[in-house]
Design a protein around this motif. Structure first.
Motif, PDB file in Angstrom:
ATOM      1  N   ASN A   1     -11.745   0.013  -4.865  1.00 58.16           N
ATOM      2  CA  ASN A   1     -12.030  -1.599  -4.519  1.00 58.16           C
ATOM      3  C   ASN A   1     -12.089  -2.271  -2.672  1.00 58.16           C
ATOM      4  O   ASN A   1     -12.745  -3.232  -2.885  1.00 58.16           O
ATOM      5  CB  ASN A   1     -11.093  -2.145  -4.893  1.00 58.16           C
ATOM      6  CG  ASN A   1     -10.628  -1.977  -6.625  1.00 58.16           C
ATOM      7  OD1 ASN A   1     -11.708  -1.570  -7.242  1.00 58.16           O
ATOM      8  ND2 ASN A   1      -9.279  -2.430  -6.378  1.00 58.16           N
ATOM      9  N   GLU A   2     -11.780  -1.064  -1.662  1.00 57.37           N
ATOM     10  CA  GLU A   2     -11.587  -2.018  -0.925  1.00 57.37           C
ATOM     11  C   GLU A   2     -13.583  -1.563  -0.419  1.00 57.37           C
ATOM     12  O   GLU A   2     -14.072  -1.923   0.654  1.00 57.37           O
ATOM     13  CB  GLU A   2     -11.327  -0.991   0.467  1.00 57.37           C
ATOM     14  CG  GLU A   2      -9.381  -1.459   0.214  1.00 57.37           C
ATOM     15  CD  GLU A   2      -8.925  -3.311   0.543  1.00 57.37           C
ATOM     16  OE1 GLU A   2     -10.058  -3.548   1.166  1.00 57.37           O
ATOM     17  OE2 GLU A   2      -8.682  -3.958   0.301  1.00 57.37           O
TER      18      GLU A   2
ATOM     19  N   VAL B   1       1.925   2.160  -3.124  1.00 57.79           N
ATOM     20  CA  VAL B   1       0.590   2.273  -4.306  1.00 57.79           C
ATOM     21  C   VAL B   1       0.025   4.169  -3.745  1.00 57.79           C
ATOM     22  O   VAL B   1       0.128   4.430  -4.821  1.00 57.79           O
ATOM     23  CB  VAL B   1      -1.240   2.061  -3.326  1.00 57.79           C
ATOM     24  CG1 VAL B   1      -2.198   1.957  -4.365  1.00 57.79           C
ATOM     25  CG2 VAL B   1      -0.859   0.199  -4.297  1.00 57.79           C
TER      26      VAL B   1
ATOM     27  N   LEU C   1      -2.125   0.844  -9.836  1.00 54.29           N
ATOM     28  CA  LEU C   1      -2.893   1.287  -8.806  1.00 54.29           C
ATOM     29  C   LEU C   1      -2.701   2.482  -8.808  1.00 54.29           C
ATOM     30  O   LEU C   1      -1.523   2.575  -8.058  1.00 54.29           O
ATOM     31  CB  LEU C   1      -3.321  -0.058  -8.143  1.00 54.29           C
ATOM     32  CG  LEU C   1      -3.987  -1.421  -8.160  1.00 54.29           C
ATOM     33  CD1 LEU C   1      -3.897  -2.033  -6.747  1.00 54.29           C
ATOM     34  CD2 LEU C   1      -5.844  -0.770  -8.348  1.00 54.29           C
TER      35      LEU C   1
ATOM     36  N   TYR D   1       0.513  -1.326   0.157  1.00 54.21           N
ATOM     37  CA  TYR D   1      -0.009   0.076  -0.390  1.00 54.21           C
ATOM     38  C   TYR D   1       0.356   1.723   0.079  1.00 54.21           C
ATOM     39  O   TYR D   1       0.824   2.034  -0.635  1.00 54.21           O
ATOM     40  CB  TYR D   1      -0.724  -0.195   1.314  1.00 54.21           C
ATOM     41  CG  TYR D   1      -1.524  -1.017   0.702  1.00 54.21           C
ATOM     42  CD1 TYR D   1      -2.862  -0.859   0.244  1.00 54.21           C
ATOM     43  CD2 TYR D   1      -2.124  -2.091   1.486  1.00 54.21           C
ATOM     44  CE1 TYR D   1      -3.583  -2.437  -0.067  1.00 54.21           C
ATOM     45  CE2 TYR D   1      -2.980  -3.509   2.016  1.00 54.21           C
ATOM     46  CZ  TYR D   1      -4.054  -3.477   0.681  1.00 54.21           C
ATOM     47  OH  TYR D   1      -5.101  -4.346   0.877  1.00 54.21           O
TER      48      TYR D   1
ATOM     49  N   VAL E   1      -7.768   2.037  -5.289  1.00 53.64           N
ATOM     50  CA  VAL E   1      -7.736   1.232  -3.503  1.00 53.64           C
ATOM     51  C   VAL E   1      -9.110   1.043  -2.413  1.00 53.64           C
ATOM     52  O   VAL E   1      -9.515   0.284  -2.324  1.00 53.64           O
ATOM     53  CB  VAL E   1      -6.210   1.464  -3.005  1.00 53.64           C
ATOM     54  CG1 VAL E   1      -6.405   0.707  -1.359  1.00 53.64           C
ATOM     55  CG2 VAL E   1      -5.410   0.743  -3.530  1.00 53.64           C
TER      56      VAL E   1
END
Length: 284
Positions: A248-249, A76, A240, A73, A245
């Motif tokens: 998507n989460e 990202v 991404l 992360y 993120v």
């Protein structure tokens, strides 16, 4: 009589405060109901757990922050900063000359030029992105003009092009406003003192337009940093960004607590940028 005279300014002050409250209340209500309350709700999720089938279980945990510092992360977030920063830099390099030239046009042509700058905003955002797919695809217009078969889509550079195309007007407009307000006599005085055109730009024009530069950079960087539509369409989902993120989460994994934690990280970065912009503007 004296008490009446003293009471009159007090009543006027109360009337002004009441009038200010009446005029500000719609905007304040909008901010509280549609911004502060949802933001507080999202931020409160950061310390709770994900339910077995999604949603939120109200049990305290710090696991979300531990996941956030995972190298995956962090990479990202770093990639999002890099793409947004590159987009902002290119927008500044293209937007400043554009705004400067528009400011030098005769008055009747300035309006035409500004309309041309904002004209893309009159078309639906998604349609414009799919138009870029047609232009950059294998048999698209760009390859046809170049006589090549380059793979232009679904790359990091394509995302930068899409972001730059989308947000370049947000750089041009504040720069134009800053350049337009400049007193032309300052540049004339610089030229009369023997300064070259480049020296005049470096020592007179550029320093006086720094607030416009900072505002334009902020206007471009913020939406670029959190964008998820352009990486999905032009990047094919291969690259991404932080916005992807979060999307998507929230919608796919249904891990609202962790999505809220990533959102908190984005907000923290943007607050730091706002503070840096305010500090630089005061220095300028």
């Amino acid at each position: 009589m004296k008490s009446e005279v003293e009471a009159r300014p007090v009543s006027h002050a109360r009337g002004r405060r009441l009038g200010a409250f009446v005029f500000l209340s719609p905007g304040l209500t909008y901010l509280v109901v549609l911004l502060l309350v949802p933001l507080a709700l999202v931020l409160s999720y950061t310390v709770f757990q994900r339910g077995r089938f999604g949603g939120v279980v109200y049990e305290f945990t710090t696991e979300n922050f531990t996941r956030l510092i995972d190298p995956l992360y962090l990479s990202v977030l770093g990639g999002s900063l890099k793409i947004a920063g590159l987009t902002t830099l290119l927008a500044l390099l293209l937007g400043y000359p554009t705004a400067y030239l528009i400011a030098q046009l005769p008055r009747k042509w300035k309006t035409v030029a500004l309309v041309m700058v904002v004209l893309p905003f009159w078309t639906n955002f998604i349609i414009r992105m799919y138009a870029w797919i047609i232009l950059l695809s294998g048999p698209g217009l760009v390859n046809s003009l170049l006589g090549t078969e380059l793979e232009l889509l679904y790359k990091e550079g394509t995302i930068v092009v899409g972001l730059l195309y989308s947000y370049l007007p947000l750089m041009v407009l504040p720069l134009y406003a800053a350049i337009e307000k400049l007193d032309p006599q300052l540049r004339e005085a610089s030229a009369n003192l023997g300064a070259s055109g480049f020296t005049t730009f470096r020592k007179v024009t550029l320093p006086l337009t720094v607030p416009g530069v900072l505002t334009g950079c902020l206007f471009v960087f913020v939406p670029s940093f959190g964008n998820f539509v352009i990486p999905e369409i032009l990047g094919g989902g291969k690259t991404l960004m932080a916005g992807n993120v979060i999307r998507n989460e929230f919608l796919k994994a249904r891990d609202w607590p962790f999505a809220s934690t990533v959102t908190l990280a984005l907000i923290a970065v943007l607050v730091l940028l706002l503070l840096a912009q305010a500090w630089a503007a005061r220095r300028a």
